[in-house]
Design a protein around this motif. Structure first.
Motif, PDB file in Angstrom:
ATOM      1  N   LEU A   1       4.956   2.460   5.929  1.00  0.00           N
ATOM      2  CA  LEU A   1       4.423   3.756   5.517  1.00  0.00           C
ATOM      3  C   LEU A   1       5.242   4.292   4.350  1.00  0.00           C
ATOM      4  CD1 LEU A   1       2.261   5.878   6.319  1.00  0.00           C
ATOM      5  CD2 LEU A   1       4.035   7.001   7.679  1.00  0.00           C
ATOM      6  N   LEU A   2       4.604   4.434   3.207  1.00  0.00           N
ATOM      7  CA  LEU A   2       5.318   4.794   1.988  1.00  0.00           C
ATOM      8  C   LEU A   2       4.726   6.030   1.334  1.00  0.00           C
ATOM      9  CD1 LEU A   2       5.309   1.207   0.386  1.00  0.00           C
ATOM     10  CD2 LEU A   2       7.082   2.190   1.845  1.00  0.00           C
TER      11      LEU A   2
ATOM     12  N   GLU B   1       0.160   1.271   7.529  1.00  0.00           N
ATOM     13  CA  GLU B   1       0.366   1.731   6.153  1.00  0.00           C
ATOM     14  C   GLU B   1      -0.083   3.162   5.947  1.00  0.00           C
ATOM     15  OE1 GLU B   1      -1.967  -1.404   4.503  1.00  0.00           O
ATOM     16  OE2 GLU B   1      -0.176  -2.484   3.831  1.00  0.00           O
ATOM     17  N   VAL B   2      -0.738   3.719   6.962  1.00  0.00           N
ATOM     18  CA  VAL B   2      -1.259   5.077   6.793  1.00  0.00           C
ATOM     19  C   VAL B   2      -0.913   6.021   7.934  1.00  0.00           C
ATOM     20  CG1 VAL B   2      -3.201   4.300   5.377  1.00  0.00           C
ATOM     21  CG2 VAL B   2      -3.512   4.572   7.846  1.00  0.00           C
TER      22      VAL B   2
ATOM     23  N   LYS C   1      -6.867   5.656   4.276  1.00  0.00           N
ATOM     24  CA  LYS C   1      -6.546   4.690   3.224  1.00  0.00           C
ATOM     25  C   LYS C   1      -7.235   5.069   1.917  1.00  0.00           C
ATOM     26  CE  LYS C   1      -4.801   0.239   3.468  1.00  0.00           C
ATOM     27  NZ  LYS C   1      -4.407  -0.719   4.508  1.00  0.00           N
TER      28      LYS C   1
ATOM     29  N   GLY D   1      -5.477   8.035   0.552  1.00  0.00           N
ATOM     30  CA  GLY D   1      -4.017   7.987   0.419  1.00  0.00           C
ATOM     31  C   GLY D   1      -3.330   9.008   1.293  1.00  0.00           C
ATOM     32  N   SER D   2      -3.924   9.290   2.452  1.00  0.00           N
ATOM     33  CA  SER D   2      -3.366  10.292   3.361  1.00  0.00           C
ATOM     34  C   SER D   2      -2.499   9.645   4.424  1.00  0.00           C
ATOM     35  CB  SER D   2      -4.489  11.050   4.074  1.00  0.00           C
ATOM     36  OG  SER D   2      -5.402  11.580   3.147  1.00  0.00           O
ATOM     37  N   ILE D   3      -1.720  10.477   5.109  1.00  0.00           N
ATOM     38  CA  ILE D   3      -0.909  10.021   6.238  1.00  0.00           C
ATOM     39  C   ILE D   3      -1.477  10.638   7.509  1.00  0.00           C
ATOM     40  CG2 ILE D   3       1.349  10.121   7.366  1.00  0.00           C
ATOM     41  CD1 ILE D   3       2.635  10.100   4.609  1.00  0.00           C
TER      42      ILE D   3
ATOM     43  N   CYS E   1       0.842  -1.196   0.000  1.00  0.00           N
ATOM     44  CA  CYS E   1       0.000   0.000   0.000  1.00  0.00           C
ATOM     45  C   CYS E   1       0.878   1.247   0.000  1.00  0.00           C
ATOM     46  CB  CYS E   1      -0.888  -0.045   1.238  1.00  0.00           C
ATOM     47  SG  CYS E   1      -1.810   1.483   1.491  1.00  0.00           S
ATOM     48  N   HIS E   2       0.682   2.109  -0.980  1.00  0.00           N
ATOM     49  CA  HIS E   2       1.350   3.400  -0.963  1.00  0.00           C
ATOM     50  C   HIS E   2       0.323   4.451  -0.571  1.00  0.00           C
ATOM     51  CE1 HIS E   2       4.417   2.159  -4.317  1.00  0.00           C
ATOM     52  NE2 HIS E   2       4.227   1.211  -3.456  1.00  0.00           N
ATOM     53  N   THR E   3       0.754   5.441   0.180  1.00  0.00           N
ATOM     54  CA  THR E   3      -0.141   6.561   0.389  1.00  0.00           C
ATOM     55  C   THR E   3      -0.104   7.378  -0.900  1.00  0.00           C
ATOM     56  OG1 THR E   3       1.583   8.049   1.168  1.00  0.00           O
ATOM     57  CG2 THR E   3       0.520   6.632   2.821  1.00  0.00           C
ATOM     58  N   ARG E   4      -0.921   8.423  -0.960  1.00  0.00           N
ATOM     59  CA  ARG E   4      -0.842   9.285  -2.142  1.00  0.00           C
ATOM     60  C   ARG E   4      -0.180  10.609  -1.770  1.00  0.00           C
ATOM     61  NH1 ARG E   4      -6.611   8.145  -3.338  1.00  0.00           N
ATOM     62  NH2 ARG E   4      -6.860  10.412  -3.431  1.00  0.00           N
ATOM     63  N   VAL E   5       0.704  10.532  -0.798  1.00  0.00           N
ATOM     64  CA  VAL E   5       1.423  11.739  -0.401  1.00  0.00           C
ATOM     65  C   VAL E   5       2.744  11.761  -1.153  1.00  0.00           C
ATOM     66  CG1 VAL E   5       2.434  12.996   1.531  1.00  0.00           C
ATOM     67  CG2 VAL E   5       0.349  11.643   1.871  1.00  0.00           C
TER      68      VAL E   5
END
Lengths: 422, 458
Positions: free
Chosen positions: B320-321, B292-293, B260, B263-265, A16-20
């Motif tokens: 976390l990517l 992951e988030v 999720k 796509g935020s952190i 899973c990649h964030t969209r940041v």
């Protein structure tokens, strides 16, 4: 016979990649920060030669115990925190009043720095970043070349630096002021383009050179003519042995153009304890007249919560008359180390600079690549140094050796270097 | 050219906005061309010398900040109050500052480490910027047991406030943020400083480009995520400062799902986790998929009374990517190595002692003491007929004064009872109409403060 088809079920891991988006400024950094990189080389070397007695003249880390009077003051302060009368919560973000006063009165005694202009911190590296936050991404900056990597790296991170140019080994937007034997390690200001900010470290890390009064007067004049702000790093001031200035504020007019950053790290062996300070004169103003000190105060209140009260208690003890004498004698120990290394290297016919006003010697290996010399010396003598190119393209061909260490270590290092180079 | 003088030290009890606290008064000489040549100073008749100005433009982001950071402003008002009423015993329930002594098992470890630094065997110089290994391991086993967090996911720091700024430096000026409203001011202020926000909009009392997620009694202090616009970074504090509300497992599951989907952190601030009384999650990582988030920031400040000692930590999971797959932890490590030099070694020794069995017991006792304070304060305001929130899972009580300006109530309470609180609007427009009462304080002070509140509002 029909061959049995083998069905391989591959377990597909969905990552899973964030969209940041990653911060593009961080992408611009070329490698890891220099000193952890050196540590990696050290680890590799240890694995290769597990029995070797490694000598670390690389990262400038202090080695001698902190004087009793200072350690005891911290121990007592810590103990007091478990009592009703001695407990303290949040301190002023700018630092403990008594410590600010002691810094102003002990270290800036003849140059009239006010205690209200002193901001206590957890060290220069942190202060440099907070200054970059203060100044923002739209300012331009100049650094000496070579220089302490944090100036450039923080500049890149904040977004001031432009793109890295492989060919020159420089960031496009930074003005590199070459400092080498050819110009007595003081930049030719006539050839230096105007920038908003000028980072200047004296006594210098890594070259070990201390600027003269005349040179600093030139620098202040240059800053004034260009309306620039000097960020003067005086972390090694106490290593000055001659009459080179120990503070930029010894130069008349400096208060209108300079900020000074300094540290207890190399002064009191506080590399792990974490304590430093920054002086922002009241007179220093942005182009619209707004005092820089107001904004720095806001940064310190918002992005920081003060240096540890225990470390500050230690700092105060360092500045008492007894404490000051005690930490200075440790400094003298390192200065003696520097003398030994300097003499050793000079006696071997090597071109060596620094060592007189700073705990670093800067050795020239003309025509060589500094990482090659680093590797060669590490391989042959198990001595870790720092390749000059880690400090900028102006450091290529040079090697920095720090002069911290137990005396026996320094003497052993000298022996090994004599063996290698004679 | 206009000359405006910006000096402000008077307490204004009339409006919800207060004048900027300047360290030094300055004259704003607005010059049309800031970027060429040196500026000519305007000669001011009453001054003898003209002030030299550099030609460095002030950081426009700093100019966006409305006033001083909230808590120094509270301190300033408290200090201004003291000389007015020299015989009053001012009680501080404003800034959330711990007051009880640090347990001896912890301070003796710090004393020992200090002493050891004066010996050959015990001296240590630079430590790993990420923190000392035993401390990182102890943090994992104490707080993140069974959650799949490793020792090298832990970054020890000198406190959450500093970590928040380092995280902002990591994310950069192009990132967008969402915050709860009300929220701890450092999230918004650091965002402004980084250049992530637009200008302050006076009528809304909000900065442009920040997504404010209203948290109020009507929504149980959990934002209606269906109405929240996507932001890169979501700051979420639970148990919450200032409302004292702790999010439920279900709510946090929703939040993780929201992050999720977008796509935020999530930057999860768990500084008050030990104050939880019930079974609300103490870490975001209790929620499946959170690694992951989310990253989590925490602090020893309110557990061990380390507000002056300075120690905290941030957890950045390997999973976390960024969008391009680059691990956030790698960049955070670079920031930590470049912009920081580790928390004090003496203090880390204290942190390790905090996490020993004896240390943990001792911390629980101190936390329990402050929780009792919170109970007393809650009971007081409840008995006076106020709608009171928080207090059960956090050392903050959030009292509603419907229809009133929180700065007015702050001033009224200070003036009439000599008790310092914190006006809710200092935490954002969602705090208007509320007062935060912190539960730190010696028992007798808390009891006395409550007596005075009863007097005032009976």
């Amino acid at each position: 016979m029909i061959p049995q088809a083998r069905l391989e079920i591959q377990k597909e891991r969905v990552v899973c990649h964030t969209r940041v988006q990653r911060n593009v400024n961080l992408e611009k950094l070329q490698n890891g920060y220099l000193f952890p990189e050196i540590s990696m080389h050290e680890l590799q070397h240890i694995r290769k030669y597990p029995d070797a007695k490694l000598i670390n003249l690389g990262i400038g880390d202090t080695t001698e115990p902190i004087p009793d009077i200072v350690a005891v003051s911290m121990a007592e302060y810590a103990h007091a925190l478990s009592t009703v009368e001695g407990y303290r919560g949040y301190g002023a973000e700018q630092g403990n009043k008594a410590l600010r006063k002691a810094i102003a009165e002990t270290l800036y005694k003849d140059v009239q720095v006010k205690d209200s202009e002193v901001f206590v911190s957890d060290g220069s590296q942190c202060d440099i970043t907070r200054l970059q936050l203060l100044l923002g991404s739209n300012v331009t900056m100049a650094v000496q070349d070579p220089s302490f990597p944090a100036y450039i790296d923080t500049s890149v991170i904040i977004g001031q630096a432009g793109d890295f140019e492989e060919k020159s080994g420089k960031f496009g937007n930074i003005e590199y002021m070459n400092c080498g034997p050819q110009n007595n390690f003081f930049p030719d200001l006539a050839k230096t383009r105007r920038t908003d900010i000028i980072f200047f470290c004296s006594p210098n890390n890594p070259t070990g050179q201390a600027a003269t009064r005349q040179q600093l007067e030139e620098l202040v004049k240059f800053a004034k003519e260009n309306g620039s702000i000097i960020i003067f790093d005086s972390a090694y001031a106490v290593y000055v042995t001659d009459d080179s200035p120990r503070s930029i504020f010894e130069i008349p007019g400096a208060k209108e153009v300079a900020i000074e950053v300094s540290s207890f790290s190399k002064f009191a062996g506080f590399t792990g304890v974490r304590l430093g300070w920054t002086v922002v004169p009241e007179e220093l103003c942005f182009s619209n007249g707004f005092p820089v000190i107001n904004d720095f105060n806001r940064i310190v209140c918002t992005c920081f919560n003060g240096a540890s009260n225990i470390s500050q208690a230690g700092g105060l003890a360092c500045l008492s008359s007894e404490g000051f004498m005690a930490v200075c004698s440790v400094v003298n120990y390192y200065k003696e180390n520097a003398k030994i290394l300097l003499e050793t290297l000079a006696s071997l016919g090597l071109k060596v600079y620094g060592g007189e006003n700073a705990p670093y010697v800067w050795v020239h290996f003309p025509g060589s690549k500094s990482w090659d010399v680093f590797d060669y010396i590490l391989e042959k003598t198990h001595i870790i140094t720092v390749p000059g190119s880690g400090f900028g393209p102006g450091g290529e061909e040079f090697l920095r050796m720090s002069t911290f260490g137990h005396r026996e270590t320094i003497l052993e290092a000298s022996k090994r270097l004599k063996n290698l180079f004679s | 050219m206009s000359l405006t003088q910006n000096i402000s030290t008077s307490i204004s009890s009339s409006s919800s906005s207060f004048l900027a606290y300047s360290v030094f008064p300055y004259r704003d000489v607005s010059l049309p061309s800031k970027n060429f040549g040196t500026c000519r100073c305007v000669a001011i008749p009453q001054e003898e010398k003209t002030t030299y100005k550099t030609n460095v433009s002030r950081n426009a982001n700093m100019a966006k900040l409305q006033a001083g950071y909230l808590f120094p402003e509270i301190a300033r008002r408290r200090n201004a109050h003291l000389p007015k009423y020299p015989d009053s015993k001012v009680i501080s329930l404003g800034i959330g500052d711990t007051t009880e002594p640090i347990p001896e098992v912890i301070t003796s470890a710090m004393s020992k480490r200090s002493q050891a630094l004066s010996t050959l065997q015990g001296y240590s110089g630079y430590g790993a910027e990420q923190g000392e290994k035993p401390l990182r391991a102890a943090i994992v086993s104490t707080f993140y047991g069974g959650l799949g967090i490793d020792e090298d996911d832990i970054f020890v720091s000198d406190g959450a406030k500093c970590d928040i700024s380092r995280l902002q430096v990591l994310f950069g000026s192009e990132a967008t943020i969402a915050v709860q409203d009300p929220s701890y001011p450092a999230y918004v202020d650091s965002s402004v400083i980084m250049g992530q926000t637009g200008l302050y909009q006076k009528d809304a009392e909000k900065y442009g480009n920040i997504e404010y997620m209203r948290c109020n009694p009507e929504n149980g202090f959990f934002p209606d995520l269906s109405k929240v616009c996507r932001a890169d970074i979501i700051f979420f504090c639970s148990p919450n400062n200032p409302t004292g509300s702790a999010a439920t497992r279900e709510q946090l599951t929703q939040l993780v799902q929201f992050a999720k989907d977008n796509g935020s952190i999530i930057v999860y601030d768990s500084a008050y986790a030990m104050y939880i009384s019930d079974d609300k999650p103490r870490s975001i990582f209790e929620i499946p998929g959170a690694k992951e988030v989310a990253l989590e920031t925490a602090s020893f400040s309110k557990y061990a009374g380390f507000t002056g000692v300075r120690l905290g930590w941030t957890v950045v999971p390997k999973e976390l990517l960024f969008l391009d797959g680059f691990p956030v932890a790698k960049d955070f490590n670079r920031i930590v190595c470049t912009c920081f030099n580790g928390a004090s070694n003496v203090v880390q020794a204290g942190g390790l002692a905090c996490l020993s069995p004896e240390g943990r017991n001792a911390m629980q006792k101190v936390v329990g003491f402050y929780k009792e304070n919170a109970d007393i304060i809650m009971d007081t305001f409840n008995s006076l007929g106020f709608n009171v929130y928080g207090g059960r899972n956090a050392p903050y009580v959030w009292v509603h004064f419907p229809g009133r300006s929180s700065w007015d109530v702050f001033s009224e309470i200070l003036e009439k009872t000599h008790v310092v609180t914190t006006p809710g609007s200092g935490f954002g427009p969602g705090g208007e109409g509320f007062i935060r009462v912190s539960a730190f304080g010696h028992r007798d002070n808390v009891l006395e403060a409550c007596r005075r509140f009863k007097q005032l509002y009976k």
